[in-house]
Motif scaffolding. Sequence first.
Motif, PDB file in Angstrom:
ATOM      1  N   PRO A  63       0.928  -1.333  -0.003  1.00 14.73           N
ATOM      2  CA  PRO A  63       0.162  -0.049  -0.024  1.00 14.73           C
ATOM      3  C   PRO A  63       0.978   1.275   0.139  1.00 14.73           C
ATOM      4  N   ASP A  64       1.832   1.379   0.920  1.00 13.60           N
ATOM      5  CA  ASP A  64       2.826   2.570   0.856  1.00 13.60           C
ATOM      6  C   ASP A  64       3.496   2.713  -0.371  1.00 13.60           C
ATOM      7  N   LYS A  65       3.814   1.815  -1.062  1.00 16.94           N
ATOM      8  CA  LYS A  65       4.630   1.751  -2.248  1.00 16.94           C
ATOM      9  C   LYS A  65       3.627   2.196  -3.336  1.00 16.94           C
ATOM     10  N   LEU A  66       2.511   1.668  -3.332  1.00 15.97           N
ATOM     11  CA  LEU A  66       1.386   2.165  -4.299  1.00 15.97           C
ATOM     12  C   LEU A  66       1.420   3.638  -4.332  1.00 15.97           C
ATOM     13  N   GLU A  67       0.982   4.287  -3.117  1.00 16.46           N
ATOM     14  CA  GLU A  67       0.780   5.667  -3.051  1.00 16.46           C
ATOM     15  C   GLU A  67       2.009   6.487  -3.168  1.00 16.46           C
ATOM     16  N   ASN A  68       3.330   6.036  -2.965  1.00 19.24           N
ATOM     17  CA  ASN A  68       4.342   6.563  -3.395  1.00 19.24           C
ATOM     18  C   ASN A  68       4.830   6.772  -5.048  1.00 19.24           C
ATOM     19  N   ARG A  69       4.336   5.663  -5.705  1.00 18.85           N
ATOM     20  CA  ARG A  69       4.478   5.293  -7.039  1.00 18.85           C
ATOM     21  C   ARG A  69       3.423   6.558  -7.564  1.00 18.85           C
ATOM     22  N   MET A  70       2.483   6.488  -7.180  1.00 14.93           N
ATOM     23  CA  MET A  70       1.608   7.741  -7.745  1.00 14.93           C
ATOM     24  C   MET A  70       2.043   9.035  -7.397  1.00 14.93           C
ATOM     25  N   ASN A  71       2.629   9.367  -6.210  1.00 10.11           N
ATOM     26  CA  ASN A  71       3.253  10.721  -5.854  1.00 10.11           C
ATOM     27  C   ASN A  71       4.495  11.026  -7.031  1.00 10.11           C
ATOM     28  N   VAL A  72       4.937   9.960  -7.212  1.00 10.57           N
ATOM     29  CA  VAL A  72       6.350  10.078  -8.097  1.00 10.57           C
ATOM     30  C   VAL A  72       5.931  10.344  -9.465  1.00 10.57           C
ATOM     31  N   ARG A 106      -7.632   8.712 -14.183  1.00 10.48           N
ATOM     32  CA  ARG A 106      -8.197   8.301 -15.692  1.00 10.48           C
ATOM     33  C   ARG A 106      -7.563   7.589 -16.189  1.00 10.48           C
ATOM     34  N   ALA A 107      -6.340   7.911 -16.591  1.00  8.86           N
ATOM     35  CA  ALA A 107      -5.227   7.228 -17.325  1.00  8.86           C
ATOM     36  C   ALA A 107      -5.085   5.607 -16.619  1.00  8.86           C
ATOM     37  N   LEU A 108      -4.891   5.661 -15.499  1.00  9.13           N
ATOM     38  CA  LEU A 108      -4.586   4.622 -14.584  1.00  9.13           C
ATOM     39  C   LEU A 108      -5.691   3.506 -14.840  1.00  9.13           C
ATOM     40  N   ARG A 109      -6.903   4.249 -14.583  1.00 13.65           N
ATOM     41  CA  ARG A 109      -8.082   3.016 -14.795  1.00 13.65           C
ATOM     42  C   ARG A 109      -8.214   2.517 -16.198  1.00 13.65           C
ATOM     43  N   ARG A 110      -7.524   3.117 -17.047  1.00 10.58           N
ATOM     44  CA  ARG A 110      -7.606   2.533 -18.621  1.00 10.58           C
ATOM     45  C   ARG A 110      -6.342   1.728 -18.924  1.00 10.58           C
ATOM     46  N   HIS A 111      -5.184   2.033 -18.075  1.00  9.01           N
ATOM     47  CA  HIS A 111      -3.886   1.423 -18.603  1.00  9.01           C
ATOM     48  C   HIS A 111      -3.316   1.121 -17.368  1.00  9.01           C
ATOM     49  N   PRO A 112      -3.538   0.641 -16.393  1.00  8.79           N
ATOM     50  CA  PRO A 112      -2.918   0.286 -15.118  1.00  8.79           C
ATOM     51  C   PRO A 112      -1.403  -0.268 -15.223  1.00  8.79           C
ATOM     52  N   GLN A 113      -1.068  -0.409 -16.185  1.00  6.37           N
ATOM     53  CA  GLN A 113       0.461  -1.013 -16.368  1.00  6.37           C
ATOM     54  C   GLN A 113       1.414   0.048 -15.905  1.00  6.37           C
ATOM     55  N   ILE A 114       0.915   1.532 -16.079  1.00  3.00           N
ATOM     56  CA  ILE A 114       1.793   2.465 -15.867  1.00  3.00           C
ATOM     57  C   ILE A 114       2.059   2.567 -14.447  1.00  3.00           C
ATOM     58  N   LEU A 115       1.399   1.841 -13.630  1.00  2.00           N
ATOM     59  CA  LEU A 115       1.608   1.742 -11.981  1.00  2.00           C
ATOM     60  C   LEU A 115       2.666   0.960 -11.715  1.00  2.00           C
ATOM     61  N   ASP A 127      11.553   5.234 -13.953  1.00  2.00           N
ATOM     62  CA  ASP A 127      12.934   5.469 -14.705  1.00  2.00           C
ATOM     63  C   ASP A 127      12.620   4.639 -16.157  1.00  2.00           C
ATOM     64  N   THR A 128      11.890   3.520 -16.492  1.00  7.34           N
ATOM     65  CA  THR A 128      11.812   2.921 -17.462  1.00  7.34           C
ATOM     66  C   THR A 128      10.821   3.769 -18.250  1.00  7.34           C
ATOM     67  N   LEU A 129       9.563   4.158 -17.587  1.00 13.06           N
ATOM     68  CA  LEU A 129       8.611   5.110 -18.256  1.00 13.06           C
ATOM     69  C   LEU A 129       9.078   6.374 -18.729  1.00 13.06           C
ATOM     70  N   ALA A 130      10.046   6.953 -18.114  1.00 17.09           N
ATOM     71  CA  ALA A 130      10.671   8.155 -18.585  1.00 17.09           C
ATOM     72  C   ALA A 130      11.554   8.068 -19.687  1.00 17.09           C
ATOM     73  N   ASN A 131      12.132   6.960 -19.907  1.00 19.74           N
ATOM     74  CA  ASN A 131      12.913   6.595 -21.046  1.00 19.74           C
ATOM     75  C   ASN A 131      12.077   6.535 -22.307  1.00 19.74           C
ATOM     76  N   ASN A 132      11.079   5.644 -21.986  1.00 22.07           N
ATOM     77  CA  ASN A 132      10.249   5.491 -23.054  1.00 22.07           C
ATOM     78  C   ASN A 132       9.885   6.661 -23.639  1.00 22.07           C
ATOM     79  N   LEU A 133       9.219   7.607 -22.750  1.00 23.72           N
ATOM     80  CA  LEU A 133       8.409   8.844 -23.209  1.00 23.72           C
ATOM     81  C   LEU A 133       9.586   9.588 -23.903  1.00 23.72           C
TER      82      LEU A 133
END
Length: 285
Positions: free
Chosen positions: A97-106, A120-129, A134-140
Amino acid sequence: KYPDLTIDNLETAILKFPRLVLSNPDTIASNVCANDDFLFINSKDLQIVLSHAPQTLCLTPTRLRETLITLGRLFDLDEIEAKKVVHRLPEILNLAPDKLENRMNVLIARFEWDPTALKRALRRHPQILVMKPDTLANNLKELAVSLQTSEKIIWRAAVRQPSLCSQYLGTIKSNIDLSSAGLGLSVAEFVRMALKHPSLLYAKPTTLKSNMLGLAGVLDIPVRVARLIITKKPQLLTQRAETIARKIPFLDRITKTDAAAGLTVVDIICAMPAALTYSDEHLAD
């Protein structure tokens, strides 16, 4: 309770998470049974977990329930909606739970994403979470370089179309090349349109071309005029001809009013293409 489970399901789980064989079978069975009421509704649900996140079978029911509750609280989901997200992406259960909340804040801080838009984005594509930031940043970043635009523009596009965060760059580039050719646009022109309506980046090129030709056919206009209209309102490329045809009678009524005297339906659409994206109810009013 789970008659459809097979040895193959268990072998898949062990190959993905070998430590499973070190766990006490009675403990795993107890965890699964305790989760029956709120997580594993049927054999299919459990098979999905075994295939994608078998380590969750070693987590206590209390811990899984806390994650599910936190997921609902953070993203404004009721219990049923939260379960649907988990069944689509069981890996979420591995986040405490704490990591889940931290990931959202990051994600909010790093990519300057509005919290409501991110939910809204996470409800459609929870893979982001479950992707590492860093991987997400590199992809974008790679996508921004490929499209020759700024990272911040891509960040804004990604929160509107979150699948861009994990889609293979080669697929996006191929779609851009095929779509721009099919529409008779330069790559730069198509990219400008797609950044306004990001779903175009992964739509089927043949569908986009068909929708543009459908627009030309419904309005009985040259393709070059239809092309001009869709560059003004890229969203129209996602609408089928029959959807657009339904709106024509409403627009035709407008041409008969004093305010629109002398104008045709095509005149109205060329001046304000957004009219074709309004709901039937809105046009009727």
